[in-house]
Design a protein around this motif. Structure first.
Motif, PDB file in Angstrom:
ATOM      1  N   TRP A 110      -2.770  -4.284   6.449  1.00 17.05           N
ATOM      2  CA  TRP A 110      -2.546  -2.998   6.086  1.00 17.05           C
ATOM      3  C   TRP A 110      -0.793  -2.826   6.057  1.00 17.05           C
ATOM      4  O   TRP A 110      -0.576  -2.149   4.998  1.00 17.05           O
ATOM      5  CB  TRP A 110      -2.930  -2.050   7.343  1.00 17.05           C
ATOM      6  CG  TRP A 110      -2.635  -0.667   7.336  1.00 17.05           C
ATOM      7  CD1 TRP A 110      -1.687   0.098   7.593  1.00 17.05           C
ATOM      8  CD2 TRP A 110      -3.569   0.497   6.625  1.00 17.05           C
ATOM      9  NE1 TRP A 110      -1.744   1.459   7.440  1.00 17.05           N
ATOM     10  CE2 TRP A 110      -2.710   1.539   6.725  1.00 17.05           C
ATOM     11  CE3 TRP A 110      -4.759   0.341   6.366  1.00 17.05           C
ATOM     12  CZ2 TRP A 110      -3.504   2.745   6.397  1.00 17.05           C
ATOM     13  CZ3 TRP A 110      -5.304   1.351   5.873  1.00 17.05           C
ATOM     14  CH2 TRP A 110      -4.673   2.606   5.906  1.00 17.05           C
ATOM     15  N   THR A 111      -0.259  -3.589   6.748  1.00 16.27           N
ATOM     16  CA  THR A 111       1.145  -3.489   6.499  1.00 16.27           C
ATOM     17  C   THR A 111       1.630  -4.494   5.668  1.00 16.27           C
ATOM     18  O   THR A 111       2.957  -4.591   5.294  1.00 16.27           O
ATOM     19  CB  THR A 111       1.906  -3.523   8.082  1.00 16.27           C
ATOM     20  OG1 THR A 111       1.628  -4.902   8.494  1.00 16.27           O
ATOM     21  CG2 THR A 111       1.470  -2.685   8.772  1.00 16.27           C
ATOM     22  N   THR A 112       0.772  -5.255   5.242  1.00 16.77           N
ATOM     23  CA  THR A 112       0.925  -6.357   3.929  1.00 16.77           C
ATOM     24  C   THR A 112       2.172  -7.231   4.551  1.00 16.77           C
ATOM     25  O   THR A 112       2.819  -7.907   3.701  1.00 16.77           O
ATOM     26  CB  THR A 112       1.419  -5.823   2.543  1.00 16.77           C
ATOM     27  OG1 THR A 112       2.693  -5.046   2.704  1.00 16.77           O
ATOM     28  CG2 THR A 112       0.617  -4.979   2.011  1.00 16.77           C
ATOM     29  N   LEU A 113       2.067  -7.896   5.850  1.00 21.58           N
ATOM     30  CA  LEU A 113       3.074  -8.689   6.452  1.00 21.58           C
ATOM     31  C   LEU A 113       2.571 -10.064   5.844  1.00 21.58           C
ATOM     32  O   LEU A 113       3.478 -10.825   5.525  1.00 21.58           O
ATOM     33  CB  LEU A 113       2.920  -8.598   7.870  1.00 21.58           C
ATOM     34  CG  LEU A 113       3.867  -7.492   8.364  1.00 21.58           C
ATOM     35  CD1 LEU A 113       3.623  -7.435   9.986  1.00 21.58           C
ATOM     36  CD2 LEU A 113       5.364  -7.565   8.135  1.00 21.58           C
ATOM     37  N   ALA A 132      -4.634  -3.549   1.543  1.00 26.25           N
ATOM     38  CA  ALA A 132      -3.561  -3.726   1.411  1.00 26.25           C
ATOM     39  C   ALA A 132      -2.962  -2.433   0.637  1.00 26.25           C
ATOM     40  O   ALA A 132      -1.849  -1.897   0.820  1.00 26.25           O
ATOM     41  CB  ALA A 132      -3.217  -4.841   0.682  1.00 26.25           C
ATOM     42  N   MET A 133      -3.608  -2.183  -0.546  1.00 26.09           N
ATOM     43  CA  MET A 133      -3.224  -1.025  -1.358  1.00 26.09           C
ATOM     44  C   MET A 133      -3.127   0.520  -0.479  1.00 26.09           C
ATOM     45  O   MET A 133      -2.490   1.017  -0.754  1.00 26.09           O
ATOM     46  CB  MET A 133      -4.139  -0.859  -2.508  1.00 26.09           C
ATOM     47  CG  MET A 133      -4.177  -1.966  -3.481  1.00 26.09           C
ATOM     48  SD  MET A 133      -2.381  -2.334  -4.016  1.00 26.09           S
ATOM     49  CE  MET A 133      -2.088  -0.668  -5.060  1.00 26.09           C
ATOM     50  N   MET A 134      -4.384   0.549   0.361  1.00 21.31           N
ATOM     51  CA  MET A 134      -4.299   1.920   1.083  1.00 21.31           C
ATOM     52  C   MET A 134      -3.366   1.827   2.107  1.00 21.31           C
ATOM     53  O   MET A 134      -2.630   2.715   2.560  1.00 21.31           O
ATOM     54  CB  MET A 134      -5.872   1.738   1.900  1.00 21.31           C
ATOM     55  CG  MET A 134      -6.856   1.971   1.078  1.00 21.31           C
ATOM     56  SD  MET A 134      -8.241   2.020   1.947  1.00 21.31           S
ATOM     57  CE  MET A 134      -8.194   3.506   3.023  1.00 21.31           C
ATOM     58  N   TYR A 138      -0.945   4.879   2.309  1.00 18.53           N
ATOM     59  CA  TYR A 138      -0.859   5.583   3.585  1.00 18.53           C
ATOM     60  C   TYR A 138       0.258   5.760   4.274  1.00 18.53           C
ATOM     61  O   TYR A 138       0.806   6.628   4.980  1.00 18.53           O
ATOM     62  CB  TYR A 138      -2.023   5.143   4.418  1.00 18.53           C
ATOM     63  CG  TYR A 138      -3.347   5.820   4.160  1.00 18.53           C
ATOM     64  CD1 TYR A 138      -4.100   6.604   5.110  1.00 18.53           C
ATOM     65  CD2 TYR A 138      -4.201   5.284   2.886  1.00 18.53           C
ATOM     66  CE1 TYR A 138      -5.196   7.233   4.706  1.00 18.53           C
ATOM     67  CE2 TYR A 138      -5.079   6.002   2.768  1.00 18.53           C
ATOM     68  CZ  TYR A 138      -5.838   6.830   3.622  1.00 18.53           C
ATOM     69  OH  TYR A 138      -7.183   7.389   3.239  1.00 18.53           O
ATOM     70  N   MET A 139       1.072   4.375   4.218  1.00 12.89           N
ATOM     71  CA  MET A 139       2.316   4.567   5.254  1.00 12.89           C
ATOM     72  C   MET A 139       3.420   5.459   4.506  1.00 12.89           C
ATOM     73  O   MET A 139       4.035   6.194   4.747  1.00 12.89           O
ATOM     74  CB  MET A 139       2.789   3.141   5.090  1.00 12.89           C
ATOM     75  CG  MET A 139       1.953   2.321   6.130  1.00 12.89           C
ATOM     76  SD  MET A 139       1.654   3.021   7.555  1.00 12.89           S
ATOM     77  CE  MET A 139       3.059   2.567   8.556  1.00 12.89           C
TER      78      MET A 139
END
Length: 158
Positions: A110-113, A132-134, A138-139
């Motif tokens: 989610w945070t693309t770390l 990843a796109m969401m 969202y962030m």
């Protein structure tokens, strides 16, 4: 009717979550379509909170429901990863992750770390791309809404 309008956000959240959960638990019947459908329902809930955010007098409530929905979507992806498995990069083997590892992988995605200690199985690559796109979207929305709520709070105190 006035009482129902006061709890409109709560009702929409409860109905949406119930539909998404029902679709997710009926996976044996609905197959992958149930997975995608339940995700679309969860996204629709957050779209409602985003669309009504700026016109609402209850911006803090809308932000709260948006945040809860965002966390539910992260948990949703963890359930998907738990069900389908992920690849442990140290052994290059498909593993059935613990709940902790499934949530960890979901949050990292989610945070693309992308630490690289786990990676998706081939069947989950579309899910990882969508998550990843969401996460980006969202962030960005969450930070923007948070700034609006803080700005509104400081303007009301002056």
């Amino acid at each position: 009717m006035l009482m129902l309008s006061r709890f409109k956000d709560e009702i929409i959240f409860a109905i949406g979550f119930t539909i998404a959960y029902s679709l997710l638990t009926s996976i044996k019947v609905t197959d992958v379509y149930g997975l995608w459908s339940s995700l679309i329902v969860l996204v629709s809930i957050s779209v409602y909170y985003s669309a009504t955010f700026f016109s609402s007098q209850r911006k803090t409530d809308k932000l709260y429901f948006f945040l809860v929905t965002m966390l539910l979507i992260i948990a949703y992806f963890a359930v998907v990863y738990k069900a389908f498995g992920i690849i442990d990069s140290t052994t290059n083997e498909k593993v059935s992750p613990t709940w902790k590892d499934a949530f960890y992988f979901s949050i990292v995605t989610w945070t693309t770390l992308g630490y690289g200690d786990f990676r998706p199985v081939d069947d989950l690559k579309p899910w990882v791309m969508v998550q990843a796109m969401m996460g980006y979207l969202y962030m960005g929305l969450f930070v923007g809404k948070l700034l609006v709520v803080f700005k509104q709070g400081t303007e009301n105190t002056e």
